[in-house]
Design an enzyme around this catalytic site. Structure first.
Site, PDB file in Angstrom:
ATOM      1  N   ASP A  30     -20.641   0.067 107.904  1.00  9.57           N
ATOM      2  CA  ASP A  30     -19.248   0.461 107.701  1.00  9.57           C
ATOM      3  C   ASP A  30     -18.820   1.361 108.861  1.00  9.57           C
ATOM      4  O   ASP A  30     -19.556   2.240 109.285  1.00  9.57           O
ATOM      5  CB  ASP A  30     -19.099   1.194 106.357  1.00  9.57           C
ATOM      6  CG  ASP A  30     -17.653   1.338 105.943  1.00  9.57           C
ATOM      7  OD1 ASP A  30     -17.268   0.692 104.944  1.00  9.57           O
ATOM      8  OD2 ASP A  30     -16.903   2.094 106.586  1.00  9.57           O
ATOM      9  N   ILE A  31     -17.621   1.142 109.361  1.00  9.05           N
ATOM     10  CA  ILE A  31     -17.124   1.896 110.512  1.00  9.05           C
ATOM     11  C   ILE A  31     -16.831   3.358 110.142  1.00  9.05           C
ATOM     12  O   ILE A  31     -16.792   4.227 111.026  1.00  9.05           O
ATOM     13  CB  ILE A  31     -15.841   1.215 111.075  1.00  9.05           C
ATOM     14  CG1 ILE A  31     -15.610   1.605 112.524  1.00  9.05           C
ATOM     15  CG2 ILE A  31     -14.622   1.521 110.223  1.00  9.05           C
ATOM     16  CD1 ILE A  31     -14.556   0.747 113.228  1.00  9.05           C
ATOM     17  N   ASN A  87     -14.677  -2.946  95.471  1.00  6.12           N
ATOM     18  CA  ASN A  87     -13.324  -2.528  95.142  1.00  6.12           C
ATOM     19  C   ASN A  87     -12.435  -3.761  95.050  1.00  6.12           C
ATOM     20  O   ASN A  87     -12.555  -4.692  95.862  1.00  6.12           O
ATOM     21  CB  ASN A  87     -12.789  -1.572  96.217  1.00  6.12           C
ATOM     22  CG  ASN A  87     -13.550  -0.253  96.231  1.00  6.12           C
ATOM     23  OD1 ASN A  87     -13.875   0.291  95.179  1.00  6.12           O
ATOM     24  ND2 ASN A  87     -13.854   0.254  97.410  1.00  6.12           N
ATOM     25  N   SER A  95      -9.059  -1.970 100.826  1.00  3.58           N
ATOM     26  CA  SER A  95      -8.257  -1.888 102.051  1.00  3.58           C
ATOM     27  C   SER A  95      -8.442  -3.098 102.963  1.00  3.58           C
ATOM     28  O   SER A  95      -7.644  -3.295 103.883  1.00  3.58           O
ATOM     29  CB  SER A  95      -8.594  -0.607 102.823  1.00  3.58           C
ATOM     30  OG  SER A  95      -9.953  -0.593 103.197  1.00  3.58           O
ATOM     31  N   HIS A 100     -16.112  -7.755  99.692  1.00  2.87           N
ATOM     32  CA  HIS A 100     -17.274  -7.116 100.327  1.00  2.87           C
ATOM     33  C   HIS A 100     -17.969  -6.220  99.316  1.00  2.87           C
ATOM     34  O   HIS A 100     -17.337  -5.577  98.481  1.00  2.87           O
ATOM     35  CB  HIS A 100     -16.872  -6.328 101.572  1.00  2.87           C
ATOM     36  CG  HIS A 100     -15.686  -5.420 101.386  1.00  2.87           C
ATOM     37  ND1 HIS A 100     -14.391  -5.893 101.354  1.00  2.87           N
ATOM     38  CD2 HIS A 100     -15.601  -4.093 101.215  1.00  2.87           C
ATOM     39  CE1 HIS A 100     -13.560  -4.887 101.181  1.00  2.87           C
ATOM     40  NE2 HIS A 100     -14.264  -3.772 101.082  1.00  2.87           N
ATOM     41  N   LEU A 101     -19.276  -6.184  99.451  1.00  2.00           N
ATOM     42  CA  LEU A 101     -20.130  -5.362  98.600  1.00  2.00           C
ATOM     43  C   LEU A 101     -20.552  -4.153  99.431  1.00  2.00           C
ATOM     44  O   LEU A 101     -21.204  -4.305 100.464  1.00  2.00           O
ATOM     45  CB  LEU A 101     -21.344  -6.201  98.189  1.00  2.00           C
ATOM     46  CG  LEU A 101     -22.387  -5.618  97.257  1.00  2.00           C
ATOM     47  CD1 LEU A 101     -21.786  -5.277  95.903  1.00  2.00           C
ATOM     48  CD2 LEU A 101     -23.527  -6.628  97.070  1.00  2.00           C
ATOM     49  N   HIS A 102     -20.140  -2.952  98.988  1.00  2.00           N
ATOM     50  CA  HIS A 102     -20.596  -1.731  99.652  1.00  2.00           C
ATOM     51  C   HIS A 102     -22.002  -1.401  99.155  1.00  2.00           C
ATOM     52  O   HIS A 102     -22.243  -1.388  97.944  1.00  2.00           O
ATOM     53  CB  HIS A 102     -19.709  -0.532  99.278  1.00  2.00           C
ATOM     54  CG  HIS A 102     -18.293  -0.592  99.760  1.00  2.00           C
ATOM     55  ND1 HIS A 102     -17.856   0.104 100.861  1.00  2.00           N
ATOM     56  CD2 HIS A 102     -17.209  -1.234  99.270  1.00  2.00           C
ATOM     57  CE1 HIS A 102     -16.557  -0.103 101.027  1.00  2.00           C
ATOM     58  NE2 HIS A 102     -16.130  -0.912 100.071  1.00  2.00           N
TER      59      HIS A 102
END
Ligand code: DGP
Length: 114
Positions: A30-31, A87, A95, A100-102
Site C-alpha cells: 500500500d502506498i 472496504n 477509495s 482489494h483485500l487489505h
C-alpha cells in the site's frame, strides 16, 4: 474513461511494489501504509467492489485468502496475527474502485475500527 488505477498496476503501466503475482491475483505494498505490513491483494480481473462480484468470482476470492495466508507467513505474522479488510462503498471509505483485500499486521490493531 481513464484506466482503473489498480488495473494499471496489474498491467505494469503504473508502478507498484509488487510482492506476489500469479495468473489471477497480484499483491503489492500500500502506498500509504497503516501498519508495518500493509499489502493489497487484488484480482487481475476488474471488479469494482464486493457489490459487483459475479458468479464464478468466489474461487478467486478463496484463492486471495490462501495468498493472504502465504504472505502473512512470509512477513512473520502467523503467530502475532493480522487483519484482512475489504472496504465496500462510501461508508467504508472505499477509495479505489477495484476490489482489494487489505492485509495489515506488525502492530496491535484496535477494534472496533473507526
Ligand atoms: P480503500 O480505502 O479500501 O479503497 O483502500 C485503497 C488503498 O489503496 C489505500 O490504502 C491507499 C492505496 N493506494 C491508493 N493509490 C495507490 C497507488 O497508486 N499505489 C499503491 N500501491 N497503493 C495505492
Amino acid at each position: 474513461m481513464a484506466e482503473c488505477l489498480f488495473c494499471g498496476i496489474a498491467s505494469g503501466a503504473i508502478p507498484g511494489d509488487i510482492v506476489y503475482r500469479d495468473e489471477s491475483l497480484l499483491a503489492f505494498r500500500d502506498i500509504d501504509p497503516k501498519a508495518p505490513v500493509h499489502l493489497l491483494i487484488i484480482p487481475r480481473k476488474h471488479i469494482a467492489s464486493v457489490m459487483e462480484l459475479g458468479t464464478g468470482d468466489g474461487a478467486t476470492l478463496g484463492h486471495a485468502m490462501e495468498v493472504a495466508r502465504q504472505l502473512a507467513t512470509e512477513n512473520g505474522l502467523s503467530e502475532s496475527g493480522f487483519r484482512l479488510v475489504v472496504n465496500c462503498g462510501p461508508d467504508a471509505a472505499q477509495s479505489v474502485d477495484h476490489i482489494h483485500l487489505h492485509l495489515l499486521g506488525g502492530r496491535a490493531l484496535g477494534w472496533p475500527p473507526g
